[in-house]
Design a protein around this motif. Sequence first.
Motif, mmCIF file in Angstrom:
data_model
loop_
_atom_site.group_PDB
_atom_site.id
_atom_site.type_symbol
_atom_site.label_atom_id
_atom_site.label_comp_id
_atom_site.label_asym_id
_atom_site.label_seq_id
_atom_site.Cartn_x
_atom_site.Cartn_y
_atom_site.Cartn_z
ATOM 1 N N UNK A 145 0.395 -0.881 -0.044
ATOM 2 C CA UNK A 145 0.000 0.079 0.159
ATOM 3 C C UNK A 145 0.943 1.370 -0.188
ATOM 4 N N UNK A 146 2.262 1.212 0.985
ATOM 5 C CA UNK A 146 3.143 2.345 0.987
ATOM 6 C C UNK A 146 3.334 2.516 -1.122
ATOM 7 N N UNK A 147 4.048 1.639 -1.053
ATOM 8 C CA UNK A 147 4.872 1.493 -2.830
ATOM 9 C C UNK A 147 3.651 2.460 -3.780
ATOM 10 N N UNK A 148 2.144 1.882 -3.488
ATOM 11 C CA UNK A 148 1.016 1.952 -4.645
ATOM 12 C C UNK A 148 0.722 3.773 -3.740
ATOM 13 N N UNK A 149 1.256 4.253 -2.396
ATOM 14 C CA UNK A 149 1.044 5.781 -2.501
ATOM 15 C C UNK A 149 1.565 6.406 -3.067
ATOM 16 N N UNK A 150 3.223 5.863 -2.589
ATOM 17 C CA UNK A 150 4.045 6.802 -2.933
ATOM 18 C C UNK A 150 4.637 7.052 -4.018
ATOM 19 N N UNK A 151 3.819 5.488 -5.338
ATOM 20 C CA UNK A 151 4.036 6.640 -7.080
ATOM 21 C C UNK A 151 2.451 6.952 -7.296
ATOM 22 N N UNK A 152 0.718 6.954 -6.414
ATOM 23 C CA UNK A 152 0.517 8.076 -6.919
ATOM 24 C C UNK A 152 1.018 9.188 -6.804
#
Length: 199
Positions: free
Chosen positions: A156-163
């Motif tokens: 979820x943190x990776x997805x948030x960073x990419x977003x």
Amino acid sequence: SRSVVLWASPVDSLAAASHRCGKDSFVLIFTAMAEEPEVSEEEAVGQDLYYVSEKALEGIKGKLKNGKKEEDIKPFMDKVMDPEQVPDEEMMLPVDMRGVGKEFASIEDMVSELGMVGAAEAFVKAREYFEANKDKEPEEERPKPMTAAEWKNALAEDDEEELLEGEEEEMFGDEDEEEEGEEEDDEAEEPPTKKAKAG
């Protein structure tokens, strides 16, 4: 007296780093930020890590030994492909995807190309590759198993960073467009040449 030593490497662009040697000398090192030889992500990062459910992996191993039937393997692969299906308290094991022998954009692509059974075998190889520790990484520095809840949080943190990165790029793009628009407006608003006053 304090001696100063300068050392320069052949560079296109310059970055300076300094290192103090002893009490009476400084070494100023100018290093290259120039074109460096291309290094693959695999070489730069080392391991190509992913985490899979320990129970799913054990289930896959068992089914591969017992006939390799796709319908038997699929329920376990579903948990590999979708970590949300794994209960939060279940343990996840690190695997090194370099053991697969080929890079895939996603697990779905891997299943599409290798088939369900082939992809299952690939994850078993990836786990064996991790356990082999061919990089000779010290045991205390190796990635450790984690709970499914921790793995989900990491994803979820990776997805948030990419977003966030995507939003920043869009924002900078909009600013550039606005600046260009303002410049065009300024040019359009330049006063016309003054007409000579009729006497």
